[in-house]
Motif scaffolding. Structure first.
Motif, PDB file in Angstrom:
ATOM      1  N   ALA A 114       1.004  -1.147  -0.053  1.00  0.00           N
ATOM      2  CA  ALA A 114      -0.063   0.015   0.036  1.00  0.00           C
ATOM      3  C   ALA A 114       0.959   1.351   0.029  1.00  0.00           C
ATOM      4  N   GLU A 115       1.993   1.148   0.738  1.00  0.00           N
ATOM      5  CA  GLU A 115       3.036   2.351   0.776  1.00  0.00           C
ATOM      6  C   GLU A 115       3.541   2.724  -1.033  1.00  0.00           C
TER       7      GLU A 115
ATOM      8  N   ALA B 160       0.548   4.066  -3.012  1.00  0.00           N
ATOM      9  CA  ALA B 160      -0.108   5.340  -2.535  1.00  0.00           C
ATOM     10  C   ALA B 160       0.932   6.209  -3.308  1.00  0.00           C
ATOM     11  N   ALA B 161       2.264   6.093  -2.790  1.00  0.00           N
ATOM     12  CA  ALA B 161       3.202   7.023  -3.745  1.00  0.00           C
ATOM     13  C   ALA B 161       3.137   6.967  -5.148  1.00  0.00           C
TER      14      ALA B 161
ATOM     15  N   LEU C  99      -0.136   8.498  -6.903  1.00  0.00           N
ATOM     16  CA  LEU C  99      -0.283  10.080  -6.821  1.00  0.00           C
ATOM     17  C   LEU C  99       0.809  10.774  -7.761  1.00  0.00           C
TER      18      LEU C  99
ATOM     19  N   ALA D  25       4.740  12.328  -2.254  1.00  0.00           N
ATOM     20  CA  ALA D  25       4.818  11.282  -2.786  1.00  0.00           C
ATOM     21  C   ALA D  25       6.266  10.821  -3.353  1.00  0.00           C
TER      22      ALA D  25
ATOM     23  N   ARG E 173       8.501  10.065  -0.292  1.00  0.00           N
ATOM     24  CA  ARG E 173       8.228   8.615  -0.136  1.00  0.00           C
ATOM     25  C   ARG E 173       9.065   7.727  -1.033  1.00  0.00           C
ATOM     26  N   ARG E 174       8.667   8.153  -2.241  1.00  0.00           N
ATOM     27  CA  ARG E 174       9.371   7.241  -3.157  1.00  0.00           C
ATOM     28  C   ARG E 174      11.031   7.021  -2.916  1.00  0.00           C
TER      29      ARG E 174
ATOM     30  N   GLN F 198      12.567   6.894  -0.045  1.00  0.00           N
ATOM     31  CA  GLN F 198      12.819   6.234   0.965  1.00  0.00           C
ATOM     32  C   GLN F 198      12.555   4.909   0.546  1.00  0.00           C
TER      33      GLN F 198
ATOM     34  N   LEU G 119      -6.940   2.140  -8.643  1.00  0.00           N
ATOM     35  CA  LEU G 119      -7.096   2.873  -7.407  1.00  0.00           C
ATOM     36  C   LEU G 119      -7.555   1.912  -6.279  1.00  0.00           C
ATOM     37  N   GLU G 120      -8.378   1.041  -6.711  1.00  0.00           N
ATOM     38  CA  GLU G 120      -9.097   0.194  -5.542  1.00  0.00           C
ATOM     39  C   GLU G 120      -8.266  -0.469  -4.898  1.00  0.00           C
TER      40      GLU G 120
ATOM     41  N   ASN H 276       8.149   0.171 -10.784  1.00  0.00           N
ATOM     42  CA  ASN H 276       8.069   1.452 -11.620  1.00  0.00           C
ATOM     43  C   ASN H 276       8.696   2.659 -10.716  1.00  0.00           C
ATOM     44  N   LEU H 277       8.318   2.565  -9.494  1.00  0.00           N
ATOM     45  CA  LEU H 277       8.592   3.592  -8.484  1.00  0.00           C
ATOM     46  C   LEU H 277      10.519   3.393  -8.397  1.00  0.00           C
TER      47      LEU H 277
END
Lengths: 62, 463
Positions: B306-307, B310-311, B314, B357, B360-361, B363, B399-400, B409-410
């Motif tokens: 979920a972390e 979220a990032a 967004l 975001a 957080r990315r 991190q 999103l759900e 990808n992050l």
């Protein structure tokens, strides 16, 4: 799951973006804004004020 | 019975080199398969038969002269319709760009053509690689060849459908949150999101600049390696392109796995997201096969899915909004319903949200790198379940539920989807192998070892 964004805020941001929604679209997008709120809840507490963003992302460089 | 091509690129290349297979005949079979299957699958929004025949004829002349360019010479491919093609409309499957005819080829289109590929056509996509499956666009959405009532995954929908149906042997895709790996998983293919910066995105219509990657899909991992080799390397025309020599993705492909350390990220697909029994069994099956091939398998824990979700979303939404902002003001009604509403939602992300975001990315990248300090690869599921029915995909699906693909990808790491079997409904399931940045060759090596040790590549859609 959090509530959708406040309606006043939602309408102001749509106006700012120049987006005109039908009533049905407005209801659908506003309802979905709870997912956005959930994501924001996860991100807002930042433990380190000095933490730099990955603004210019570079996976790695030689 | 399938009317598609029963060959991999590697096998076709061997036959072409031995003059047992004619590139002109192969292109003819591919075009015939497209004519036959496309009315049901909608894999292509535009076929390019004149170009295909001309390219195939040139390949055949090289074959006859003993002057083949390499293993991609004469191989029929499709290009996702966000890859620009000179003189051929490139629409992003959208009314907005219905009349857009580029004057240049995207870098990958150019590179594959230089390697001798034969372009069969432009493949369907979710609108601008984000909005779909949509039924209110100028072209219908692609359907899954394993069962046309079902979704292909997105957004490289048509590329996956064309490959799974055996219409082409290779196809371009793009991956911003999983748009190569998702369709590869749901359609039973191999697909690699290369390291961010490995492949040029010049001439690929953007979705989110700091997440977008260009890459290939194919029937086998070996074929992905052949295709990726032809599109990897520095390109000054893409600001994200890494200024380093192109890696050798082929020489070590058969080196095996002895000594490799692989960490299973079990919590991603067992607790953070409860994947179906078939998907979980597929990951376990892959782990056992890789262990038998000589790898050491360990458990590893990453930050919660979920972390990343979220990032990742967004950032994706914010960057997509920046790309589309002018059209949102001037041509909002020309988007399909799904993309229209997703982009409206994206307009709610503020600059501060975006930067949080991105913080957080940073991190998350550090945490994943630390978790991999004594690992060579990660293994996790590629999808939560088999493909749903196409009409059952929710408007805000991504999103759900936290996605299994967006974490990488992050972090920009190479990530490969491989078919690990079939679910109760007879549709494919898959797993992901993830490597360190710019260690794409190792990811391909492990995926290839798995495919060689199993028999999943023998089963074709519609066969």
């Amino acid at each position: 799951m959090p509530e959708p964004l406040p309606e006043v805020l939602f309408d102001a941001m749509m106006a700012r973006a120049g987006i005109q929604l039908t009533p049905e679209e407005r209801a659908s997008v506003h309802r979905a804004s709870r997912h956005l709120a959930a994501a924001l809840e996860r991100l807002r507490p930042q433990p380190d004020v000095a933490l730099e963003p990955a603004t210019i992302f570079q996976a790695a460089r030689p | 019975m399938s009317t598609g091509l029963p060959l991999s690129i590697a096998e076709a290349a061997r036959q072409i080199a031995a003059k047992r297979l004619s590139p002109v005949e192969l292109a003819g079979m591919s075009l015939a398969a497209a004519e036959s299957r496309n009315p049901t699958l909608h894999a292509f929004i535009r076929l390019t038969p004149d170009l295909a025949r001309a390219q195939a004829k040139a390949a055949e002349a090289r074959q006859m002269a003993g002057d083949l360019k390499g293993p991609l010479d004469g191989i029929p491919v499709g290009h996702k319709d966000i890859y620009e093609t000179a003189g051929i409309p490139t629409t992003a499957h959208s009314r907005i760009l219905e009349d857009h005819v580029p004057t240049r080829d995207a870098a990958a289109v150019r590179d594959w053509a230089a390697a001798g590929t034969v372009t069969i056509g432009k493949t369907a996509t979710h609108e601008f690689a984000w909005g779909g499956p949509s039924f209110d666009l100028p072209w219908p959405p692609a359907r899954n060849p394993w069962n046309p009532a079902h979704f292909t995954g997105g957004s490289s929908t048509g590329s996956a459908a064309a490959l799974a149906a055996g219409i082409v042997l290779g196809a371009t895709g793009s991956d911003t949150g999983g748009s190569i790996r998702g369709p590869a998983g749901l359609c039973g293919l191999a697909g690699i999101k290369p390291t961010y910066g490995l492949c040029s995105r010049a001439g690929v219509l953007p979705l989110a600049h700091s997440l977008d990657t260009a890459g290939p899909l194919a029937w086998t991992v070996e074929d992905c390696a052949l295709l990726l080799q032809a599109m990897a390397g520095h390109d000054p025309a893409d600001p994200s392109s890494a200024d380093r020599p192109a890696p050798d993705l082929l020489t070590g492909l058969n080196d095996g796995l002895r000594g490799l350390r692989i960490g299973i990220v079990r919590h991603f697909h067992e607790t953070d997201l409860k994947a179906s029994p078939a998907v979980r069994a597929g990951v376990d099956h892959m782990a056992e096969v890789l262990r038998a091939e000589g790898a050491e398998i360990r458990e590893v824990t990453l930050p919660p899915l979920a972390e990343f979700h979220a990032a990742g979303w967004l950032i994706l939404m914010s960057e997509a909004h920046a790309v589309h902002e002018p059209w949102l003001r001037s041509r909002f009604r020309d988007y399909g319903e799904i993309l229209r509403e997703r982009l409206a939602l994206a307009a709610l992300v503020t600059a501060a949200d975006y930067l949080q975001a991105q913080r957080r990315r940073r991190q998350l990248c550090q945490q994943v790198a630390a978790a991999m300090a004594d690992l060579d690869l990660l293994l996790t599921a590629a999808q939560p379940a088999e493909a749903p029915r196409i009409e059952d995909v929710p408007k805000f699906a991504s999103l759900e539920t936290p996605g299994l693909t967006i974490p990488f990808n992050l972090t920009g790491q190479p990530a490969l989807t491989v078919c690990t079997g079939f679910g109760a409904g007879g549709l494919p399931v898959g797993a992901q192998l993830i490597g360190r940045p710019f260690e794409d060759a190792m990811v391909l090596r492990a995926g290839h070892a798995f495919e060689r040790a199993t028999n999943w590549r023998a089963r074709r859609a519609g066969a």
